[in-house]
Design a protein around this motif. Structure first.
Motif, short mmCIF file in Angstrom:
data_model
loop_
_atom_site.label_atom_id
_atom_site.label_comp_id
_atom_site.label_asym_id
_atom_site.label_seq_id
_atom_site.Cartn_x
_atom_site.Cartn_y
_atom_site.Cartn_z
N CYS A 283 0.83 -1.20 0.00
CA CYS A 283 0.00 0.00 0.00
C CYS A 283 0.87 1.26 0.00
N CYS A 284 2.00 1.21 0.70
CA CYS A 284 2.89 2.37 0.76
C CYS A 284 3.57 2.61 -0.58
N LEU A 285 3.66 1.59 -1.41
CA LEU A 285 4.33 1.75 -2.69
C LEU A 285 3.63 2.77 -3.58
N GLY A 286 2.37 2.99 -3.35
CA GLY A 286 1.64 3.96 -4.16
C GLY A 286 2.12 5.39 -3.94
N LEU A 287 2.86 5.61 -2.85
CA LEU A 287 3.35 6.94 -2.56
C LEU A 287 4.65 7.26 -3.30
N ALA A 288 5.40 6.23 -3.69
CA ALA A 288 6.66 6.43 -4.40
C ALA A 288 6.56 5.78 -5.77
N LEU A 289 6.81 6.56 -6.80
CA LEU A 289 6.71 6.04 -8.15
C LEU A 289 7.97 5.29 -8.52
N PRO A 290 7.85 4.00 -8.92
CA PRO A 290 9.03 3.25 -9.32
C PRO A 290 9.49 3.67 -10.72
N SER A 291 10.70 3.24 -11.07
CA SER A 291 11.19 3.55 -12.41
C SER A 291 10.36 2.83 -13.46
N ALA A 292 10.26 3.41 -14.62
CA ALA A 292 9.39 2.88 -15.67
C ALA A 292 9.94 1.59 -16.25
N ALA A 293 9.04 0.66 -16.53
CA ALA A 293 9.42 -0.56 -17.24
C ALA A 293 9.49 -0.21 -18.72
N ILE B 142 -1.60 4.21 -11.93
CA ILE B 142 -2.92 4.53 -11.40
C ILE B 142 -2.76 4.89 -9.93
N ASP B 143 -3.11 6.11 -9.57
CA ASP B 143 -2.89 6.61 -8.21
C ASP B 143 -4.18 6.55 -7.40
N ALA B 144 -4.73 5.35 -7.29
CA ALA B 144 -5.95 5.14 -6.52
C ALA B 144 -5.78 3.83 -5.76
N PRO B 145 -6.50 3.66 -4.66
CA PRO B 145 -6.42 2.38 -3.96
C PRO B 145 -6.87 1.25 -4.90
N LEU B 146 -6.05 0.21 -4.99
CA LEU B 146 -6.33 -0.92 -5.87
C LEU B 146 -6.20 -2.22 -5.08
N PRO B 147 -6.92 -3.25 -5.47
CA PRO B 147 -6.76 -4.55 -4.81
C PRO B 147 -5.39 -5.14 -5.13
N VAL B 148 -4.83 -5.92 -4.20
CA VAL B 148 -3.51 -6.51 -4.36
C VAL B 148 -3.64 -8.03 -4.39
N VAL B 149 -2.98 -8.66 -5.36
CA VAL B 149 -2.89 -10.11 -5.43
C VAL B 149 -1.46 -10.49 -5.07
#
Length: 119
Positions: A14-24, A59-66
């Motif tokens: 959930c915290c990962l949504g706060l930091a944008l990772p490098s682009a694939a 997408i900067d919204a809460p999303l379900p995680v698998v």
């Protein structure tokens, strides 16, 4: 699965949504971030987190995680030196990402890029 471990992994994702990772570079439909997640005893598990992308942005919204745990390397180089991701192809992860799911794929303890020993 241990409830404490699951809670810790969920909080990390959930915290990962706060930091944008490098682009694939090769797959514009998602962004991948590789990280180590410490568990209760301090062992670090290797995890790849795939987040869906729309219009070039995460997408900067809460999303379900698998969560996917595998005893095989989640990402490795084959004999030709090409990067192979276990998540692509047979697991249908691309379809889940397109449907708006975040995928958190971890190597189990002592396997792949994770530290520790199998219990």
């Amino acid at each position: 699965m241990n409830k404490m471990l699951l809670t810790h992994l969920l909080a990390t994702c959930c915290c990962l949504g706060l930091a944008l990772p490098s682009a694939a570079q090769d797959q514009p439909a998602f962004e991948r971030q590789s990280l180590y997640v410490p568990v209760r005893d301090g062992t670090r598990l290797a995890m790849n987190v795939y987040r869906p992308v729309r219009d070039g942005a995460i997408i900067d919204a809460p999303l379900p995680v698998v969560f996917v745990f595998t005893p095989y390397r989640a990402r490795y180089r084959n004999d030709r030196g090409e990067i192979v991701e276990l998540s692509q192809g047979s697991l249908g992860i691309e379809k889940m990402l397109a449907a708006g799911y975040v995928i958190a794929q971890a190597d189990v303890r002592g396997k792949g890029a994770s530290f520790g020993a199998r219990r």
